[in-house]
Motif scaffolding. Sequence first.
Motif, PDB file in Angstrom:
ATOM      1  N   SER A   1     -14.898 -10.375   8.222  1.00 59.93           N
ATOM      2  CA  SER A   1     -14.636 -11.552   7.326  1.00 59.93           C
ATOM      3  C   SER A   1     -13.333 -11.109   6.589  1.00 59.93           C
ATOM      4  O   SER A   1     -12.848 -10.075   6.855  1.00 59.93           O
ATOM      5  N   ARG A   2     -12.823 -11.942   6.270  1.00 65.02           N
ATOM      6  CA  ARG A   2     -11.445 -11.750   5.455  1.00 65.02           C
ATOM      7  C   ARG A   2     -11.234 -10.719   4.464  1.00 65.02           C
ATOM      8  O   ARG A   2     -10.382 -10.025   4.106  1.00 65.02           O
ATOM      9  N   GLU A   3     -12.325 -10.511   3.652  1.00 65.32           N
ATOM     10  CA  GLU A   3     -12.610  -9.643   2.748  1.00 65.32           C
ATOM     11  C   GLU A   3     -12.191  -8.102   3.158  1.00 65.32           C
ATOM     12  O   GLU A   3     -11.771  -7.167   2.230  1.00 65.32           O
ATOM     13  N   GLU A   4     -12.318  -7.989   4.582  1.00 64.52           N
ATOM     14  CA  GLU A   4     -12.087  -6.684   4.989  1.00 64.52           C
ATOM     15  C   GLU A   4     -10.509  -6.432   4.862  1.00 64.52           C
ATOM     16  O   GLU A   4     -10.175  -5.244   5.037  1.00 64.52           O
ATOM     17  N   ALA A   5      -9.655  -7.335   4.793  1.00 67.72           N
ATOM     18  CA  ALA A   5      -8.309  -7.128   4.538  1.00 67.72           C
ATOM     19  C   ALA A   5      -8.048  -6.604   3.144  1.00 67.72           C
ATOM     20  O   ALA A   5      -6.675  -6.334   3.194  1.00 67.72           O
ATOM     21  N   LEU A   6      -8.789  -6.718   2.181  1.00 73.07           N
ATOM     22  CA  LEU A   6      -8.490  -6.341   1.152  1.00 73.07           C
ATOM     23  C   LEU A   6      -8.122  -4.707   0.906  1.00 73.07           C
ATOM     24  O   LEU A   6      -7.173  -4.398   0.294  1.00 73.07           O
ATOM     25  N   VAL A   7      -8.793  -3.964   1.650  1.00 75.88           N
ATOM     26  CA  VAL A   7      -8.443  -2.413   1.647  1.00 75.88           C
ATOM     27  C   VAL A   7      -6.942  -2.116   2.393  1.00 75.88           C
ATOM     28  O   VAL A   7      -6.149  -1.561   1.851  1.00 75.88           O
ATOM     29  N   VAL A   8      -6.556  -2.983   3.314  1.00 81.22           N
ATOM     30  CA  VAL A   8      -5.437  -2.744   3.843  1.00 81.22           C
ATOM     31  C   VAL A   8      -4.395  -3.248   3.087  1.00 81.22           C
ATOM     32  O   VAL A   8      -3.151  -2.641   2.778  1.00 81.22           O
ATOM     33  N   ALA A   9      -4.622  -4.546   2.248  1.00 83.55           N
ATOM     34  CA  ALA A   9      -3.847  -5.045   1.394  1.00 83.55           C
ATOM     35  C   ALA A   9      -3.454  -4.098   0.073  1.00 83.55           C
ATOM     36  O   ALA A   9      -2.382  -3.956  -0.202  1.00 83.55           O
ATOM     37  N   GLU A  10      -4.550  -3.710  -0.290  1.00 86.61           N
ATOM     38  CA  GLU A  10      -4.346  -2.754  -1.538  1.00 86.61           C
ATOM     39  C   GLU A  10      -3.621  -1.295  -1.073  1.00 86.61           C
ATOM     40  O   GLU A  10      -2.696  -0.878  -1.711  1.00 86.61           O
ATOM     41  N   THR A  11      -3.888  -0.977  -0.017  1.00 90.17           N
ATOM     42  CA  THR A  11      -3.111   0.411   0.667  1.00 90.17           C
ATOM     43  C   THR A  11      -1.588  -0.059   0.752  1.00 90.17           C
ATOM     44  O   THR A  11      -0.696   0.677   0.350  1.00 90.17           O
ATOM     45  N   MET A  12      -1.183  -1.114   1.204  1.00 86.88           N
ATOM     46  CA  MET A  12       0.001  -1.658   1.455  1.00 86.88           C
ATOM     47  C   MET A  12       0.839  -1.564   0.153  1.00 86.88           C
ATOM     48  O   MET A  12       2.064  -1.381  -0.142  1.00 86.88           O
ATOM     49  N   LEU A  13       0.054  -2.412  -1.023  1.00 90.34           N
ATOM     50  CA  LEU A  13       0.703  -2.127  -2.235  1.00 90.34           C
ATOM     51  C   LEU A  13       1.060  -1.307  -2.702  1.00 90.34           C
ATOM     52  O   LEU A  13       2.123  -0.966  -3.487  1.00 90.34           O
ATOM     53  N   ALA A  14       0.201  -0.333  -2.744  1.00 89.95           N
ATOM     54  CA  ALA A  14       0.401   1.201  -3.153  1.00 89.95           C
ATOM     55  C   ALA A  14       1.616   1.900  -2.353  1.00 89.95           C
ATOM     56  O   ALA A  14       2.390   2.623  -3.146  1.00 89.95           O
ATOM     57  N   ALA A  15       1.657   1.509  -1.277  1.00 89.42           N
ATOM     58  CA  ALA A  15       2.686   2.067  -0.424  1.00 89.42           C
ATOM     59  C   ALA A  15       3.895   1.851  -0.625  1.00 89.42           C
ATOM     60  O   ALA A  15       5.156   2.274  -0.783  1.00 89.42           O
ATOM     61  N   LEU A  16       4.303   0.293  -1.068  1.00 90.40           N
ATOM     62  CA  LEU A  16       5.314  -0.491  -1.510  1.00 90.40           C
ATOM     63  C   LEU A  16       5.839  -0.087  -2.647  1.00 90.40           C
ATOM     64  O   LEU A  16       6.889  -0.169  -3.078  1.00 90.40           O
ATOM     65  N   ALA A  17       5.008   0.223  -3.500  1.00 93.48           N
ATOM     66  CA  ALA A  17       5.238   0.688  -4.954  1.00 93.48           C
ATOM     67  C   ALA A  17       5.988   2.324  -5.009  1.00 93.48           C
ATOM     68  O   ALA A  17       6.594   2.439  -6.367  1.00 93.48           O
ATOM     69  N   ARG A  18       5.668   2.832  -4.075  1.00 96.29           N
ATOM     70  CA  ARG A  18       6.366   4.095  -4.257  1.00 96.29           C
ATOM     71  C   ARG A  18       7.906   3.939  -4.209  1.00 96.29           C
ATOM     72  O   ARG A  18       8.403   3.171  -3.400  1.00 96.29           O
ATOM     73  N   PRO A  19       8.712   4.990  -4.628  1.00 97.74           N
ATOM     74  CA  PRO A  19      10.217   4.713  -4.581  1.00 97.74           C
ATOM     75  C   PRO A  19      10.661   5.222  -3.183  1.00 97.74           C
ATOM     76  O   PRO A  19      10.124   5.747  -2.300  1.00 97.74           O
ATOM     77  N   PHE A  20      11.992   4.165  -3.008  1.00 96.63           N
ATOM     78  CA  PHE A  20      12.554   4.292  -1.672  1.00 96.63           C
ATOM     79  C   PHE A  20      13.792   5.000  -2.060  1.00 96.63           C
ATOM     80  O   PHE A  20      14.483   4.627  -2.758  1.00 96.63           O
ATOM     81  N   ASP A  21      13.972   6.054  -1.179  1.00 99.33           N
ATOM     82  CA  ASP A  21      15.101   7.101  -1.008  1.00 99.33           C
ATOM     83  C   ASP A  21      15.976   6.422   0.107  1.00 99.33           C
ATOM     84  O   ASP A  21      16.058   6.586   1.185  1.00 99.33           O
ATOM     85  N   LEU A  22      17.223   5.878  -0.338  1.00103.20           N
ATOM     86  CA  LEU A  22      18.269   5.238   0.099  1.00103.20           C
ATOM     87  C   LEU A  22      19.502   5.912   0.061  1.00103.20           C
ATOM     88  O   LEU A  22      20.457   5.532   0.275  1.00103.20           O
ATOM     89  N   GLY A  23      19.259   7.266   0.074  1.00104.09           N
ATOM     90  CA  GLY A  23      20.683   8.188   0.130  1.00104.09           C
ATOM     91  C   GLY A  23      21.022   8.086  -1.173  1.00104.09           C
ATOM     92  O   GLY A  23      20.883   8.923  -2.078  1.00104.09           O
TER      93      GLY A  23
END
Length: 912
Positions: free
Chosen positions: A564-586
């Motif tokens: 079902s499409r709801e199974e995508a919720l776990v991946v989406a939440e993990t992705m939000l958390a990953a993108l919210a972490r700071p990006f070290d660009l030198g």
Amino acid sequence: MRRLEASHQQLLSRRLRPLAYALVAVVGLILTLTWVALQTQVTLAGFLNGESLWSKAQKQSVIDLDAYAAHGRPADLAGFRRNYAVLMSDRWARDAIASGDFSHADVNDAFARGGVIPEAIPGMVFIFQYFDGMPYVREAVSEWRSVDGSLADLEDTADRLEKGYGAGTLQASDIVLERSRIAKLNDYIEPRAKAFSLYIANGASWLGRVLFFTVLGVAALASSLWLRMAGRILAGIRGTEERYSLLFDSAADAIFMVDEETGRILDANRRAASWLGCSREELSGMELAALFVDGSPHTGVGSLRNPDGSLRPVETQSSLVVWGARQVSQAIVRDISDRVAMEQERKIASEALASIAEGVIIADADRRVTTANAAHTKLTGFPVQALRRTRFDITRTLPDGRPLPQSLWDDIAAGDNWVGEVESRRADGSTYPELMSISTIRDRDGRPQHYVAVVSDITARKADRQRLQHLATHDPLTGLVTRSEFERRCAEAITRAAHERGAVAVLFVDLDAFKVVNDSYSHATGDALLMRVAERIRAQLSPHDVAGRIGGDEFTVLLADLRSREEALVVAETMLAALARPFDLGDYELYVSASIGIAGYPLDGNDAVTLIANADAAMYVAKTEERNALRFYTPKMHADARRRLKLASELRQALIRNEFYLVYQPSIEMKSGRIVAVEALIRWRHPERGNVAPDEFIPIAESLGLIRQIDQWVLETACRQLLQWDEARLPPLRMAVNVSAGSFGHPDFLQGVCQALQEIGIPPKRLLVELTESAILRLGEDTERAMLALHNLGVAVAIDDFGTGYSSLAYLKLPAVAYLKIDRSFVTGLPMNANDVAITEAMVAIARSLDLHTIAEGIETEGQHEFLLRAGCQEGQGFLYSRPLPPDEIERLLAPRTTGSKRLSLVPPKRA
């Protein structure tokens, strides 16, 4: 040589003895007349030869003197002196003989210096001394003497010219005067020289007639004595002569009968005469060795010169026979042109085989190698000795590892050539992809006699093809798939899910406030951030999931094999958390967030386009309501409808109230730094919100159908501005106008372009329409029709942001496409980023091969400028040269300098 004796010599002697007795009485007379005739002919030949050389020397002396008068070249004066010396030498000899007191040796030397045949000199002296009153000779000598004074004037003229040129005092008028004198002297000399030649020729003809009738009388007397006796003898030997003549003249080879002592030709057959382009009589008396250009009649092989100047290779066989007391060599000369040509062809074929760059294998009917060239040895490492008598297909298989099938050899045996890719093994055991072409050489019965295989290493070609294929389906900045590839894979996942009764989910990921990063830092920083975002997105996915980049900061994710499409919720939440972490660009540490919309099959759509659009709508709601959030798509997600309607109303009012304005960014020629074009960029001065960026209102205008009116306003305004610059007598520019897919695909677009050009009066070639890859894709089947119409109108098209979206090389072949714009995402990493370097060089090379004009955008450093210049890019845009400027600033840049120069100038780079 072979020596042959005539067995019938004594018999023939007895048969001809009565004739010999009859001829004894006249032989003395005939010999005397023959000697006189020969001496006379030699003398006539000397006369004619001397006349020819004298006339030639006279003409050439005038020509050389005139050339020296015109140009003053010492070589021309030397030529005059040389030819004048010939004239004077002949004149001195003539006058010495006329005086009656002369030295024969001196006269002979003088005539020899004048080029007279040595054998003819005594006869000429005799005639000038004793028969100068003979018909025609008298007149010829008179004409000769009449030009003595003119020739002396030529010598005086040459002395004056030499003195003048040596002193450097000659003026143009002096040269004209001297050339006029030379022409007058020539006008006097030339008709008398012709008359001299005519009298000499008439004299020769008169003497010839005298000799003819004299010899004719002697021949008639001799004939009356032995004609009756010869009748019976000739009747007996006529048959023998006819058979010999038939055999002699009809031979396929050239036959020469040569005096063994002197080496001169006594007789030759018709074949010999036709080969040499002369008559048999002309050949008689010539030395046989003189006919051979290289070689000799005794070396066996040599060359004869054909009448057209070409060489005929021949082979000679000689035999020695005895005719009476004379030894005669019979030389049979055979044409070996065909044999030499075949040998030459074999030599050329052998050298070509050895020097050809591709590997070449020649095998027998059993496919066993008989020879291979050096290129094949270098390619495979196998020496020819190791391959000989082995089958060349032993070391080759199909790309999938299977041996070459028998059907392939059956097709080749049936008459087809085969070309295909194989996997070839080297001597060290390594393999490489190889393009092989196999053809056959057949015997007279049509059966394969030999196989010829031409092979080449296509490792680099395959790598380039794979790289281009990857470029066409993957975003060059992030390595994620492009929109078209994402849609294709999504469609495949939907088809698979439909069969398995599963589900598919599409995540639409958009970074929050990414534009602030670009505006606050730089595009390079923004690109670096996008690459790190792509890495984090990929890290959250399983191997069978797909991530793509479909816009500047817009990403899509395909999650397949779901229940079902709801199974995508776990991946989406993990992705939000990953993108919210700071990006070290030198140099920077950036914090960004993302908004994610989720749409799934089969609940939210049955095709890839619908799922992406619905996920986009859900993302828009997440961005509008909260940011750093996710939403599942629902049919009620139209809460922003009122806002869009309000913005649409404001956009319509903006057109009416003239709130839009244009700025122009220059495009410079990389080599010269000249401004050759400008790009019209729209801006909105909102009465309440101030300046509204195009990124904010253009997408709304496109979705609401207002973009066509805006694009038409931009087109007309830009053309009017171009007309104003022309009226101000500024250097001509090319005007680039961005056109959206909605405008370009509209039926009235072409009519609007044509109408604007005609009403404003701008030539079509001055207008450039810029389209993005996504805009071209959205047109679908109407793309080529619209492009062809623009091409017929004379308006060129530029593909903007090439390589960032779909990178279909098919776009580059469309009619009207003449420009290729390299996106700033590739330019930013130059010249340090190896991937950007490779991609940029590939795009420039593709454009060059397709005769497209390249424009790089986003140039901000001189390093980028220098790299693009070396790579062959023709034009560039970017902050290094200029930011977008209002019309008056552009006019200031283009205004002619006080010197009156019309040269377009380069906006000074803004260096740190």
